[in-house]
Design a protein around this motif. Structure first.
Motif, mmCIF file in Angstrom:
data_model
loop_
_atom_site.group_PDB
_atom_site.id
_atom_site.type_symbol
_atom_site.label_atom_id
_atom_site.label_comp_id
_atom_site.label_asym_id
_atom_site.label_seq_id
_atom_site.Cartn_x
_atom_site.Cartn_y
_atom_site.Cartn_z
ATOM 1 N N HIS A 129 -6.513 -0.254 3.034
ATOM 2 C CA HIS A 129 -6.751 -1.681 2.378
ATOM 3 C C HIS A 129 -6.834 -2.941 3.410
ATOM 4 O O HIS A 129 -7.244 -3.783 2.861
ATOM 5 C CB HIS A 129 -5.262 -2.155 1.709
ATOM 6 C CG HIS A 129 -5.144 -1.300 0.259
ATOM 7 N ND1 HIS A 129 -5.920 -1.564 -0.693
ATOM 8 C CD2 HIS A 129 -4.143 -0.367 -0.023
ATOM 9 C CE1 HIS A 129 -5.530 -0.644 -1.730
ATOM 10 N NE2 HIS A 129 -4.683 -0.107 -1.418
ATOM 11 N N GLY B 214 0.898 -1.160 -0.067
ATOM 12 C CA GLY B 214 0.084 -0.134 0.118
ATOM 13 C C GLY B 214 0.878 1.119 -0.030
ATOM 14 O O GLY B 214 0.588 2.322 -0.575
ATOM 15 N N ILE C 261 -2.595 -6.989 -2.430
ATOM 16 C CA ILE C 261 -2.740 -5.459 -2.684
ATOM 17 C C ILE C 261 -2.355 -5.308 -4.158
ATOM 18 O O ILE C 261 -3.157 -4.482 -4.996
ATOM 19 C CB ILE C 261 -2.072 -4.641 -1.716
ATOM 20 C CG1 ILE C 261 -2.703 -5.170 -0.533
ATOM 21 C CG2 ILE C 261 -2.309 -3.208 -1.950
ATOM 22 C CD1 ILE C 261 -3.895 -4.957 0.241
#
Lengths: 449, 408
Positions: free
Chosen positions: B321, B292, B360
């Motif tokens: 996230h 992230g 992610i």
């Protein structure tokens, strides 16, 4: 010189029924039984046939693959029965003991003799089987010379005999045995002790290690792994501390005196305490005359509850054992036993089990498996109780799929089944770890030798 | 001892019967078996696999119940029956019987189908291979209803469960032998076989698909949009939810995966009971945060403009996230599956980190289906044995070195 061993990983299993520190003379059992199965991988060649009269120290049988390794009678008497199993395998040799015991005289041994003489003396007198070796956890091969010899003077398994207590006053015998053994290795004799009061704490001709931590701190396998691990092609020997006394007495007096102080322990025993008895004697008199209900549903174990052998009531004390454990059988169903909160059993998890709240509490465990046999599922739990520097689950799996290279690489040479007793105890899948390791060792012994 | 002894006698009498595992499954559900130890340790610790699995199920129950409320709430909200609940998790407009009942009647059939089909197959294989019914499916059966959209047709679920259990588990030899997480195998099957039912903006709210079909048939109704936050972000739109809504889970999504709060509590419970691996959970969160941060860095250094289709998700604050999508649920309940995860402690750190990291990554780079956790875990399932191999080799090398030092 002292090199201390401290371990953190492990688990002390606290059980009800520890033996009280008082020694009683057990009623002398009339029968003594020697079971070749106590000597793993030995194929016995019988000398003392039925009807033979023996003195204590006379040979009963020898190892077929190595005739020098002799097994002698702990008592004087008459061989009354040779029990045989399938394929005429010898299961047990039963000897009826004479009332006054007579001993074969091996002669007082000159303790300054060299290695060769010492070895020959131990072999001839039947003391050799007390010496075991790693790899393979079998009786030591007298043709090989070990890189070091390990003795554990600290018993940490649940309900075992307190070695400090049992060996009290035997310093002379212990020293004689240690000195003799120290001649047989190019390396050193390593002795692990739990406290300064141990009769073994001041031995000369040996390196003393102070050991502390939870079980298996006292296991000789733990010491080997920490002090001098076994690599491919190397051999170390191990001797049980209480067997040193027999060896020592033989060296000092020439008598094979199989006397041993044995702990009778366990939650089924009304008054757990120590008994003076002989290797191979029938345990029934000891167990029943002194505190276990005759019609109770109990399990009698020669050895500790983690790695001992189950006995029938007419069974006899194992060759290497110094404890008889008696615990209740658990052959009953328990309603919703798999998910209700558990307060009376030990667990390393906290999944509705509460033994972690009472770390000092002693438990009365029975023999119920608390679940059924499953494939390995849970990971990471064995490592918490396994202080050896290796991967226990991977090693077990390697044994199961019989990959010799992998077993070798993962550390199979260092271990004995008893090193896997704790992982077996906590195993959620109820896998027979010690059995898997034993079979793995046997396979290696057969294939690699 | 009526029941106890009659069940025991029944079992003894039918010892050789083929169907005994089916009976045993019920028998051992009621009573801990009377099995005793033989050789080896004569005593055993209290836990068995049933207890372990049961603990995981207990951790999931709050998510399941919350999922029912949320399903009802999202339904009523979308249909304009109620106003958005203010006050978040404590809102009285959320915890209504009405919400619960709507959700209950949608979720319970999912649970029943999941367990019914899965256990039937398990029992069939147990009888065929004459072993006991193993407990693995107890957890899988509970996971499945929690990770599917609320309106998933039951027949679809049944087909997927059958596929997942047979291909994902039984062909490898059953519980403990499988390579891929069975629950995720089931979900992956649904995703690839019926993609329109697993993504988009209709499936997450009960009734939305149905109304869409009515509109298509010519009825004069307002269409309902109930897309997930990830879906919104993937299209570069503004998210209409507060951060606390995401944390509490009062947002559209799969049945049990929305409430980060409850999943966090479940995770702590699993760590406390020593059933779940804290190493995997922690390292997975770290991996996600790192990825992230990297994306945030890319955005702030101006390498990517607002016109990019990745902008929406890349510019999402890195720690959001952890709150959105199935990340928390996947990390706590799926990645920690001991059978398919790495088995060594060092391996668990690597395994978890990569799951978070890749989750992610997929999430951002796959806007068509902006949920990466499932694919990341399945991918790492495949690599877990490799990770373990290298960790174990480290120990082996240490041993070999010892030998050389000695002999030199």
């Amino acid at each position: 010189m002292s090199k201390d061993i401290k371990i953190k990983k492990g688990l002390d299993i606290k059980l009800v029924g520890e033996a009280e520190k008082s020694v009683e003379q057990a009623i002398i059992s009339n029968f003594c039984t020697i079971r070749p199965e106590d000597f793993h991988s030995v194929i016995p060649k019988l000398i003392a046939k039925e009807g033979a009269t023996l003195k204590a120290g006379d040979v009963i049988f020898y190892d077929k693959s190595n005739e020098d390794v002799k097994f002698v009678s702990p008592v004087s008497g008459t061989v009354i029965e040779v029990l045989r199993g399938p394929k005429r395998r010898i299961d047990a040799v039963k000897i009826q003991a004479d009332k006054p015991q007579s001993y074969k005289d091996f002669g007082k041994f000159n303790t300054s003799s060299d290695a060769k003489t010492t070895k020959a003396h131990l072999l001839a007198s039947g003391c050799w089987p007390f010496i075991k070796q790693r790899p393979y956890d079998v009786i030591a091969n007298p043709e090989k010379s070990p890189k070091s010899i390990f003795i554990s003077g600290y018993a940490t398994a649940p309900l075992t005999a307190d070695l400090d207590f049992v060996l009290q006053g035997k310093e002379a015998e212990l020293q004689a045995a240690v000195s003799a053994l120290s001649k047989l290795t190019e390396g050193q004799v390593h002795i692990g002790v739990g406290s300064k009061n141990s009769p073994l704490a001041n031995m000369s001709d040996a390196t003393i290690h102070n050991v502390s931590g939870p079980h298996p701190a006292g296991n000789v396998g733990t010491h080997i792994n920490r002090i001098d691990p076994v690599n491919k092609g190397e051999v170390v020997w191990t001797v049980n501390a209480q067997d040193l006394v027999v060896i020592g007495e033989l060296l000092l007096t020439g008598k094979f005196n199989a006397e041993r102080i044995v702990a009778l322990a366990g939650s089924s025993v009304k008054k757990p305490r120590y008994f003076k008895t002989l290797i191979g004697s029938e345990v029934a008199t000891m167990v029943y005359d002194n505190g276990v209900d005759k019609d109770g549903n109990d399990r009698i174990i020669s050895g500790n509850v983690l790695s001992g052998k189950q006995l029938k009531p007419d069974g006899s004390l194992g060759y290497y054992d110094n404890v008889i454990s008696v615990i209740p059988e658990g052959d009953d169903y328990e309603l919703f036993g798999w998910n209700k909160p558990v307060f009376n059993k030990i667990s390393t998890s906290r999944a509705l089990t509460f033994s972690w709240l009472t770390p000092k509490k002693k438990f009365a465990l029975n023999t119920n498996t608390n679940g059924e046999h499953r494939a390995f599922v849970v990971t990471g739990s064995y490592e918490k109780v396994f202080p050896l520097d290796m991967y226990p689950m991977q090693l077990l799996k390697a044994c199961m799929y019989e990959d010799l290279d992998e077993m070798e690489a993962l550390g199979m040479y260092e271990v004995a089944p008893e090193d896997f007793a704790l992982t077996e105890f906590i195993c959620v899948s109820k896998q027979p770890h010690q059995d898997i390791i034993r079979k793995g060792l046997d396979l290696m012994l057969k294939e690699i030798g | 001892m009526g029941l106890k002894s009659s069940l025991h006698n029944f079992r003894q009498k039918n010892k050789d019967k083929k169907w005994l595992p089916a009976f045993s499954a019920i028998h051992t559900f009621l009573f801990l078996p009377n099995e005793t130890t033989h050789n080896g340790t004569h005593i055993k610790a209290a836990d068995d696999l049933k207890r372990t699995m049961n603990t995981v199920i207990m951790a999931m129950v709050p998510c399941l119940i919350f999922g029912m409320y949320n399903a009802g709430y999202q339904h009523h909200l979308a249909f304009g029956d109620i106003q958005a609940a203010t006050g978040g998790f404590l809102s009285s407009a959320f915890w209504t019987i009405d919400n619960l009942l709507v959700g209950f009647w949608k979720v319970i059939p999912l649970v029943i189908v999941s367990y019914g089909v899965g256990l039937a197959i398990e029992i069939f294989f147990a009888m065929k291979n004459s072993h006991e019914v193993e407990e693995g499916y107890l957890v899988t059966g509970m996971l499945v209803p929690l990770i599917v959209p609320i309106d998933t047709p039951l027949w679809m679920l049944a087909v997927a469960v059958a596929f997942g259990v047979v291909i994902g588990k039984e062909v490898f030899g059953g519980t403990g032998m499988n390579i891929l997480n069975p629950a995720l195998t089931i979900r992956a099957f649904l995703f690839f076989a019926y993609p329109t039912w697993m993504s988009g903006d209709k499936v997450w709210v009960h009734g939305a698909v149905e109304r869409d079909q009515m509109i298509a048939a010519g009825e004069n109704l307002d269409a309902i949009s109930g897309e997930t936050i990830l879906g919104t972000l993937a299209q570069g739109k503004d998210v209409g939810y507060e951060v606390m809504d995401m944390f509490y889970g009062i947002i559209p999504g799969s049945v049990g995966e929305t409430s980060t709060l409850l999943i966090l509590l479940a995770g702590l419970f699993l760590i406390f009971t020593k059933i779940g691996s804290w190493r995997i959970m922690l390292s997975s969160a770290i991996g996600a945060l790192v990825m992230g941060l990297i994306f945030n860095g890319v955005v702030s250094s101006g390498w990517i403009t607002e016109s990019s289709k990745f902008y929406g998700l890349m510019s999402t604050e890195f720690w959001h996230h952890l709150l959105i999508g199935g990340f928390a649920f996947g990390t706590v309940f799926m990645a920690t599956d001991p059978v398919t995860a790495s088995q060594t402690n060092k391996g668990k750190w690597i395994y978890g980190f990569l799951i978070g990291f890749i989750s992610i990554m997929i999430r951002v780079f796959n806007p068509a289906y902006p949920e990466g956790v499932m694919l990341a875990i399945l991918l790492m399932n495949v690599f877990a044995p490799t990770i373990d191999h290298y960790v174990v080799q480290g120990n082996v090398k240490k041993r070999m070195k010892r030998l050389k030092v000695k002999t030199a």
